[in-house]
Write a protein that holds these residues in place. Structure first.
Motif, short mmCIF file in Angstrom:
data_model
loop_
_atom_site.label_atom_id
_atom_site.label_comp_id
_atom_site.label_asym_id
_atom_site.label_seq_id
_atom_site.Cartn_x
_atom_site.Cartn_y
_atom_site.Cartn_z
N GLN A 264 55.75 7.92 115.59
CA GLN A 264 54.43 8.15 116.18
C GLN A 264 54.01 9.61 116.06
OE1 GLN A 264 55.32 6.27 120.12
NE2 GLN A 264 53.47 5.09 119.69
N SER A 265 52.72 9.83 115.93
CA SER A 265 52.19 11.20 115.89
C SER A 265 52.50 11.93 117.18
CB SER A 265 50.68 11.18 115.66
OG SER A 265 50.37 10.61 114.41
N ALA A 266 52.63 13.24 117.07
CA ALA A 266 52.83 14.07 118.25
C ALA A 266 51.48 14.35 118.91
CB ALA A 266 53.51 15.37 117.86
N TRP A 267 51.48 14.42 120.24
CA TRP A 267 50.31 14.84 121.01
C TRP A 267 50.67 16.17 121.67
CZ3 TRP A 267 48.44 9.88 124.11
CH2 TRP A 267 47.98 8.91 123.19
N VAL B 45 46.51 16.03 117.76
CA VAL B 45 47.22 14.86 117.24
C VAL B 45 47.64 15.18 115.81
CG1 VAL B 45 47.09 12.40 116.74
CG2 VAL B 45 45.85 13.35 118.70
N CYS B 46 48.96 15.21 115.58
CA CYS B 46 49.44 15.72 114.30
C CYS B 46 50.90 15.31 114.09
CB CYS B 46 49.32 17.25 114.27
SG CYS B 46 50.23 18.03 115.64
N ASP B 47 51.43 15.71 112.94
CA ASP B 47 52.86 15.54 112.71
C ASP B 47 53.65 16.64 113.41
OD1 ASP B 47 52.52 13.27 111.25
OD2 ASP B 47 52.75 14.23 109.30
N GLY B 48 53.03 17.81 113.57
CA GLY B 48 53.70 18.92 114.21
C GLY B 48 52.84 20.17 114.18
N ALA B 49 53.33 21.24 114.80
CA ALA B 49 52.63 22.52 114.81
C ALA B 49 53.65 23.63 114.62
CB ALA B 49 51.87 22.72 116.11
N LEU B 50 53.24 24.66 113.89
CA LEU B 50 54.15 25.71 113.46
C LEU B 50 53.56 27.09 113.73
CD1 LEU B 50 56.06 25.94 110.10
CD2 LEU B 50 54.23 27.59 110.50
N VAL B 51 54.41 28.05 114.10
CA VAL B 51 54.03 29.46 114.16
C VAL B 51 54.84 30.20 113.11
CG1 VAL B 51 53.30 29.47 116.57
CG2 VAL B 51 55.70 29.88 116.04
N ALA B 52 54.22 31.19 112.46
CA ALA B 52 54.89 31.88 111.35
C ALA B 52 54.53 33.35 111.34
CB ALA B 52 54.49 31.25 110.02
N THR B 53 55.48 34.18 110.96
CA THR B 53 55.24 35.59 110.72
C THR B 53 54.55 35.75 109.37
OG1 THR B 53 57.36 35.85 109.60
CG2 THR B 53 57.34 36.19 112.00
N ASN C 131 49.32 17.86 109.07
CA ASN C 131 48.70 16.54 108.99
C ASN C 131 47.89 16.24 110.26
OD1 ASN C 131 48.07 14.04 107.85
ND2 ASN C 131 49.90 13.04 108.70
N VAL C 132 46.95 17.12 110.55
CA VAL C 132 46.17 17.04 111.79
C VAL C 132 45.17 15.89 111.71
CG1 VAL C 132 44.57 18.25 113.31
CG2 VAL C 132 46.45 19.49 112.24
N LEU C 133 45.20 15.01 112.71
CA LEU C 133 44.23 13.93 112.81
C LEU C 133 43.12 14.25 113.80
CD1 LEU C 133 46.76 10.92 112.92
CD2 LEU C 133 45.59 11.89 110.93
N GLN C 134 43.45 15.07 114.81
CA GLN C 134 42.48 15.44 115.86
C GLN C 134 42.89 16.79 116.43
OE1 GLN C 134 42.08 12.50 119.05
NE2 GLN C 134 41.57 14.10 120.50
N PRO C 135 41.93 17.73 116.53
CA PRO C 135 40.54 17.76 116.05
C PRO C 135 40.51 17.70 114.51
CG PRO C 135 40.97 19.59 117.57
CD PRO C 135 42.28 19.01 117.20
N ALA C 136 39.59 16.95 113.99
CA ALA C 136 39.60 16.56 112.58
C ALA C 136 39.58 17.74 111.62
CB ALA C 136 38.42 15.63 112.30
N HIS C 137 38.89 18.82 111.98
CA HIS C 137 38.70 19.91 111.01
C HIS C 137 39.56 21.14 111.30
CE1 HIS C 137 35.43 17.63 109.31
NE2 HIS C 137 34.85 17.53 110.50
N TRP C 138 40.43 21.05 112.30
CA TRP C 138 41.26 22.23 112.60
C TRP C 138 42.53 22.21 111.76
CZ3 TRP C 138 46.15 23.53 114.31
CH2 TRP C 138 46.32 24.87 114.67
#
Length: 460
Positions: free
Chosen positions: A329-332, A347-355, A384-391
């Protein structure tokens, strides 16, 4: 018998040979010496003249290799000044705490007028109840009547002053007799205590420098590249830099294991992209170690992972850290930036922070543009962001704090990673640029990291 812990705090701005001599002397008397460089202090404005990340590196360089001595960078990381009564509370469960103080702080103690009694928070209570290791200069007269109830006198053999070191550096005078050679080279490299704003890169040389070799010679290509430098490397304690042969993963492992050694990392690529390393043909075109290189001090991430009980577990990362879904399932996720909720439901597969260094790795594959090596910023990226659609991503300033929290950990669990290393399931990630952690990467001057980024951007 409880362990005797000497708390050796100070500005150490910068630390010198005299500080190292004191730490060695204390280690002869106590089971453990905790060196704690202070964060910003209102009564010592010079503590903010040089950014904490450089002061942290100098503390590790000067004290890090001393037997029985531990360098505690927590004040730098938290941007605070921890007072002695707080240190007493923190370390009391670990053993018998001894506060290291100069003899001048005790003058007037018999009348209740010492600096400890008058100016320290809870100083009167500490005077009566705490243990004090008193540093006494040769020939200094210290009245027994001025001593607190629990005291141990430690005679000093070496004198010195950070002020003297700073003044000499500001005048361009040599400080070789006042600081260790590695500390002197580090301060010269980045213009510390000379330039109003220290640099984060410098041109220099590794010619003739002894190095520690880190290479998995079971891999044929790594073994072949290692032959060129075989026989020239030394043990870690004798090295002036670390040579890593492998791919970016090998470099990340080496940084994770050895960044507190504060030795520059020179990588030779035996992998694929090798963004953090030098191309073999660049290295083999000249003698090794190379004589013309660029040093880059690269910031790291300070990360705290929150478990289901609300406990936080700290870590540092060089490239990136992320949360990703642990099931089909997608992450919230909720994204909070500087305590302001910015995306209530991602709503996405994941979120990342990077230097900036990490912007060329997974962040780039997720659609973010790579940052220049000296960009004063870092990235937040969605996968793989599904919501917000354009972020897709956001550029963050160095002082930004980000919290990525799982909205539904019961039904949509997420797992955490730092530089590709799993941290297991968590409910939240707290991230910011570290104020204490950094790693120096070294590149052949003809093909520095800036050239690598340009090649990515322009398809060269």
């Amino acid at each position: 018998m409880p362990k005797r812990i000497a708390i050796f705090g100070g500005s150490f701005n910068p630390p010198g040979n005299h500080h190292a001599a004191i730490a060695v002397r204390l280690a002869q008397e106590f089971d453990e010496v905790r060196v704690i460089p202070c964060g910003p202090r209102p009564d010592k404005p010079t503590t903010e003249n040089v950014p904490a990340v450089y002061r942290a590196a100098l503390a590790d360089i000067v004290f890090g290799g001393l037997a029985g001595v531990t360098v505690d960078l927590s004040d730098f990381e938290q941007d605070t000044f921890t007072r002695n009564h707080e240190l007493q509370t923190r370390f009391a469960p670990l053993g018998e705490v001894w506060h290291v103080v100069g003899a001048d702080l005790l003058v007037g103690g018999a009348r209740g007028e010492s600096l400890i009694q008058r100016t320290w928070k809870h100083g009167v209570e500490l005077w009566q109840q705490a243990n004090f290791a008193v540093l006494k200069r040769p020939g200094y007269v210290l009245s027994d009547a001025d001593l607190p109830p629990h005291v141990q006198i430690v005679e000093l053999l070496v004198e010195g002053s950070s002020t003297e070191i700073r003044d000499s550096l500001s005048r361009g005078e040599p400080v070789g007799g006042l600081v260790p050679p590695r500390a002197q080279a580090y301060m010269a490299r980045y213009g510390l205590y000379r330039a109003p704003v220290p640099g984060n890169w410098a041109r220099g040389t590794l010619e003739g420098a002894p190095f520690f070799l880190q290479a998995d010679t079971a891999i044929p290509k790594v073994r072949d590249l290692s032959i060129a430098v075989d026989g020239k490397h030394v043990a870690m304690q004798d090295a002036e830099f670390i040579s890593v042969i492998g791919g970016d993963g090998a470099m990340l492992r080496s940084i994770r294991e050895h960044w507190r050694a504060r030795l520059p990392f020179f990588g030779i690529n035996a992998g694929h992209l090798g963004f953090l390393l030098n191309a073999p043909e660049q290295v083999q075109a000249h003698s090794f170690p190379p004589s013309d290189v660029i040093f880059r001090q690269m910031p790291m991430l300070f990360l705290e992972f929150e478990d289901e009980e609300g406990r936080r577990h700290a870590a540092h990362g060089f490239n990136d850290a992320w949360l990703e879904r642990a099931t089909s399932q997608s992450a919230w996720l909720e994204i909070t930036v500087n305590n302001v909720p910015r995306i209530p439901k991602l709503v996405c597969d994941g979120a990342l922070v990077a230097t900036a260094a990490g912007s060329t790795a997974y962040a780039r594959s997720m659609g973010a543009a790579p940052l220049l090596a000296d960009t004063p910023a870092w990235l937040l990226v969605g996968s793989n962001v599904l919501q917000p659609a354009h972020w897709r991503s956001a550029l963050l300033s160095p002082d930004t704090t980000v919290v990525i929290r799982n909205i539904d950990p019961l039904h949509r669990p997420v797992q955490a990673f730092v530089d590709g290393l799993s941290r297991g399931r968590v409910v939240a990630l707290h991230a910011r640029m570290s104020r204490a952690a950094a790693a120096e990467l070294v590149f052949c001057a003809s093909h520095d990291m800036a050239e690598k980024i340009a090649a990515i951007q322009f398809g060269a």
